[in-house]
Design an enzyme around this catalytic site. Structure first.
Site, PDB file in Angstrom:
ATOM      1  N   ASP A  17       0.855  -1.186   0.000  1.00 43.35           N
ATOM      2  CA  ASP A  17       0.000   0.000   0.000  1.00 43.35           C
ATOM      3  C   ASP A  17       0.898   1.246   0.000  1.00 43.35           C
ATOM      4  O   ASP A  17       2.131   1.120  -0.001  1.00 43.35           O
ATOM      5  CB  ASP A  17      -0.972  -0.062   1.194  1.00 43.35           C
ATOM      6  CG  ASP A  17      -0.274   0.132   2.531  1.00 43.35           C
ATOM      7  OD1 ASP A  17       0.945   0.400   2.540  1.00 43.35           O
ATOM      8  OD2 ASP A  17      -0.945   0.017   3.563  1.00 43.35           O
ATOM      9  N   TRP A  47      -6.360 -28.798  -9.964  1.00 39.55           N
ATOM     10  CA  TRP A  47      -7.814 -28.813 -10.194  1.00 39.55           C
ATOM     11  C   TRP A  47      -8.177 -28.990 -11.667  1.00 39.55           C
ATOM     12  O   TRP A  47      -9.173 -29.642 -11.993  1.00 39.55           O
ATOM     13  CB  TRP A  47      -8.476 -27.538  -9.644  1.00 39.55           C
ATOM     14  CG  TRP A  47      -8.089 -27.164  -8.240  1.00 39.55           C
ATOM     15  CD1 TRP A  47      -7.821 -25.907  -7.797  1.00 39.55           C
ATOM     16  CD2 TRP A  47      -7.937 -28.021  -7.091  1.00 39.55           C
ATOM     17  NE1 TRP A  47      -7.495 -25.935  -6.460  1.00 39.55           N
ATOM     18  CE2 TRP A  47      -7.558 -27.210  -6.008  1.00 39.55           C
ATOM     19  CE3 TRP A  47      -8.051 -29.392  -6.885  1.00 39.55           C
ATOM     20  CZ2 TRP A  47      -7.312 -27.716  -4.728  1.00 39.55           C
ATOM     21  CZ3 TRP A  47      -7.804 -29.914  -5.621  1.00 39.55           C
ATOM     22  CH2 TRP A  47      -7.444 -29.071  -4.566  1.00 39.55           C
ATOM     23  N   THR A  59     -11.530 -26.445  -4.250  1.00 41.80           N
ATOM     24  CA  THR A  59     -11.939 -26.410  -2.839  1.00 41.80           C
ATOM     25  C   THR A  59     -12.376 -24.993  -2.463  1.00 41.80           C
ATOM     26  O   THR A  59     -11.609 -24.244  -1.845  1.00 41.80           O
ATOM     27  CB  THR A  59     -10.776 -26.865  -1.928  1.00 41.80           C
ATOM     28  OG1 THR A  59      -9.657 -26.018  -2.171  1.00 41.80           O
ATOM     29  CG2 THR A  59     -10.382 -28.310  -2.181  1.00 41.80           C
ATOM     30  N   PRO A  60     -13.593 -24.596  -2.847  1.00 40.09           N
ATOM     31  CA  PRO A  60     -14.066 -23.253  -2.493  1.00 40.09           C
ATOM     32  C   PRO A  60     -14.036 -22.993  -0.986  1.00 40.09           C
ATOM     33  O   PRO A  60     -14.170 -23.911  -0.171  1.00 40.09           O
ATOM     34  CB  PRO A  60     -15.501 -23.233  -3.031  1.00 40.09           C
ATOM     35  CG  PRO A  60     -15.496 -24.223  -4.138  1.00 40.09           C
ATOM     36  CD  PRO A  60     -14.548 -25.303  -3.696  1.00 40.09           C
ATOM     37  N   LYS A  90     -17.358 -33.399   5.107  1.00 43.17           N
ATOM     38  CA  LYS A  90     -17.339 -32.717   3.807  1.00 43.17           C
ATOM     39  C   LYS A  90     -16.426 -31.507   3.787  1.00 43.17           C
ATOM     40  O   LYS A  90     -16.197 -30.942   2.722  1.00 43.17           O
ATOM     41  CB  LYS A  90     -18.761 -32.268   3.443  1.00 43.17           C
ATOM     42  CG  LYS A  90     -19.652 -33.395   2.965  1.00 43.17           C
ATOM     43  CD  LYS A  90     -20.936 -32.829   2.401  1.00 43.17           C
ATOM     44  CE  LYS A  90     -21.807 -33.910   1.804  1.00 43.17           C
ATOM     45  NZ  LYS A  90     -23.130 -33.372   1.430  1.00 43.17           N
TER      46      LYS A  90
HETATM   47  C1  LIG Z   1     -19.788 -24.923  -0.864  1.00 43.28           C
HETATM   48  C2  LIG Z   1     -21.294 -25.087  -1.023  1.00 43.28           C
HETATM   49  C3  LIG Z   1     -21.612 -25.435  -2.475  1.00 43.28           C
HETATM   50  C4  LIG Z   1     -21.750 -26.216  -0.101  1.00 43.28           C
HETATM   51  O1  LIG Z   1     -23.131 -26.336  -0.223  1.00 43.28           O
HETATM   52  P1  LIG Z   1     -23.837 -27.789  -0.173  1.00 43.28           P
HETATM   53  O2  LIG Z   1     -23.309 -28.679  -1.238  1.00 43.28           O
HETATM   54  O3  LIG Z   1     -25.295 -27.529  -0.157  1.00 43.28           O
HETATM   55  O4  LIG Z   1     -23.322 -28.384   1.174  1.00 43.28           O
HETATM   56  P2  LIG Z   1     -23.875 -28.277   2.688  1.00 43.28           P
HETATM   57  O5  LIG Z   1     -24.621 -27.010   2.931  1.00 43.28           O
HETATM   58  O6  LIG Z   1     -24.521 -29.584   2.967  1.00 43.28           O
HETATM   59  O7  LIG Z   1     -22.533 -28.179   3.519  1.00 43.28           O
HETATM   60  C5  LIG Z   1     -21.472 -29.098   3.339  1.00 43.28           C
HETATM   61  C6  LIG Z   1     -20.557 -28.958   4.517  1.00 43.28           C
HETATM   62  O8  LIG Z   1     -20.082 -27.598   4.605  1.00 43.28           O
HETATM   63  C7  LIG Z   1     -20.314 -27.089   5.933  1.00 43.28           C
HETATM   64  N1  LIG Z   1     -20.512 -25.646   5.814  1.00 43.28           N
HETATM   65  C8  LIG Z   1     -21.384 -25.012   4.994  1.00 43.28           C
HETATM   66  N2  LIG Z   1     -21.215 -23.676   5.116  1.00 43.28           N
HETATM   67  C9  LIG Z   1     -20.222 -23.474   6.024  1.00 43.28           C
HETATM   68  C10 LIG Z   1     -19.573 -22.323   6.566  1.00 43.28           C
HETATM   69  N3  LIG Z   1     -19.894 -21.085   6.165  1.00 43.28           N
HETATM   70  N4  LIG Z   1     -18.591 -22.507   7.471  1.00 43.28           N
HETATM   71  C11 LIG Z   1     -18.219 -23.730   7.849  1.00 43.28           C
HETATM   72  N5  LIG Z   1     -18.768 -24.876   7.360  1.00 43.28           N
HETATM   73  C12 LIG Z   1     -19.769 -24.739   6.466  1.00 43.28           C
HETATM   74  C13 LIG Z   1     -21.507 -27.876   6.423  1.00 43.28           C
HETATM   75  O9  LIG Z   1     -21.549 -27.894   7.832  1.00 43.28           O
HETATM   76  C14 LIG Z   1     -21.187 -29.266   5.862  1.00 43.28           C
HETATM   77  O10 LIG Z   1     -20.129 -29.858   6.634  1.00 43.28           O
HETATM   78  P3  LIG Z   1     -20.073 -31.428   7.075  1.00 43.28           P
HETATM   79  O11 LIG Z   1     -20.633 -31.407   8.449  1.00 43.28           O
HETATM   80  O12 LIG Z   1     -18.610 -31.807   7.060  1.00 43.28           O
HETATM   81  O13 LIG Z   1     -20.886 -32.228   6.087  1.00 43.28           O
HETATM   82  C15 LIG Z   1     -22.062 -23.759  -0.655  1.00 43.28           C
HETATM   83  O14 LIG Z   1     -21.927 -23.559   0.754  1.00 43.28           O
HETATM   84  C16 LIG Z   1     -21.522 -22.553  -1.384  1.00 43.28           C
HETATM   85  O15 LIG Z   1     -21.701 -22.409  -2.596  1.00 43.28           O
HETATM   86  N6  LIG Z   1     -20.837 -21.641  -0.653  1.00 43.28           N
HETATM   87  C17 LIG Z   1     -20.221 -20.473  -1.271  1.00 43.28           C
HETATM   88  C18 LIG Z   1     -18.816 -20.806  -1.767  1.00 43.28           C
HETATM   89  C19 LIG Z   1     -18.113 -19.557  -2.264  1.00 43.28           C
HETATM   90  O16 LIG Z   1     -18.646 -18.849  -3.099  1.00 43.28           O
HETATM   91  N7  LIG Z   1     -16.890 -19.259  -1.727  1.00 43.28           N
HETATM   92  C20 LIG Z   1     -16.145 -18.083  -2.033  1.00 43.28           C
HETATM   93  C21 LIG Z   1     -15.429 -18.088  -3.354  1.00 43.28           C
HETATM   94  S1  LIG Z   1     -14.783 -19.650  -3.851  1.00 43.28           S
HETATM   95  C22 LIG Z   1     -13.086 -19.528  -3.971  1.00 43.28           C
HETATM   96  O17 LIG Z   1     -12.556 -18.534  -3.633  1.00 43.28           O
HETATM   97  C23 LIG Z   1     -12.339 -20.703  -4.460  1.00 43.28           C
HETATM   98  C24 LIG Z   1     -11.022 -20.912  -4.015  1.00 43.28           C
HETATM   99  C25 LIG Z   1     -10.348 -22.051  -4.435  1.00 43.28           C
HETATM  100  C26 LIG Z   1     -10.955 -22.972  -5.285  1.00 43.28           C
HETATM  101  O18 LIG Z   1     -10.293 -24.102  -5.679  1.00 43.28           O
HETATM  102  C27 LIG Z   1     -12.246 -22.752  -5.736  1.00 43.28           C
HETATM  103  C28 LIG Z   1     -12.932 -21.608  -5.321  1.00 43.28           C
END
Ligand SMILES: CC(C)(COP(=O)(O)OP(=O)(O)OC[C@H]1O[C@@H](n2cnc3c(N)ncnc32)[C@H](O)[C@@H]1OP(=O)(O)O)[C@@H](O)C(=O)NCCC(=O)NCCSC(=O)c1ccc(O)cc1
Length: 139
Positions: A17, A47, A59-60, A90
């Protein structure tokens, strides 16, 4: 616990910065690069290959927490020490320790999930169970 892999960073002038210290989003960027480096060094395909062979898109991030202890500046070499500190059904938790030699500058944790495209709607993604073979490679 898991293996620890180290990702090297050379801090550029453009990473800083106007005060000459690293702008905070760059730490997140390096942690993300270190996450991919972690899996590749543990023997996991990158990936772009895994999506072709197994449908895994990466791994989002679900959650991040970062603590900043000391600043860094351009011309310095940093090391991001990355491991997995928790495996869930998961999700998993990464720890990233950004070091300048022996000095800890910044520490972050990230909750991530292995994801695939939803077969019913390709515009959506969904989490899958942590693949056991990937977990074994990283342990
Ligand atoms: C990841 C998801 C698709 C999961 O949704 P679903 O498939 O419906 O799963 P579920 O809701 O059943 O949750 C699955 C597990 O996640 C856990 N979970 C869900 N949300 C959370 C949060 N916020 N915190 C902690 N744990 C969580 C949940 O407890 C389940 O855990 P287990 O007990 O181990 O089973 C959805 O939560 C989502 O789309 N979230 C947004 C993701 C996002 O946009 N992230 C930011 C940008 S991505 C990024 O930067 C990136 C970096 C590197 C890469 O390789 C790819 C992408």
């Amino acid at each position: 616990m898991s293996q620890t892999q180290i990702y090297e960073v050379e801090v550029m002038f453009g990473d800083c910065d106007p005060a000459g210290i690293v702008f905070f989003p760059n730490f997140s960027k390096w942690m993300d690069a270190s996450s991919l480096n972690f899996f590749v060094k543990c023997g996991v395909q990158p990936w772009r290959e895994l999506v072709k062979t197994r449908g895994i898109i990466g791994t989002p991030l679900l959650e991040i927490h970062t603590k900043f202890m000391k600043p860094a500046t351009y011309g310095e070499r940093l090391q991001v020490h990355t491991s997995v500190i928790e495996w869930g059904a998961k999700v998993f938790k990464h720890q990233h320790r950004v070091m300048r030699g022996d000095t800890l500058l910044c520490e972050g944790t990230e909750v991530r999930a292995f994801c695939e495209r939803d077969p019913a709607d390709a515009s959506r993604i969904r989490a899958i169970p942590v693949p056991e073979d990937i977990k074994a490679l990283c342990s």
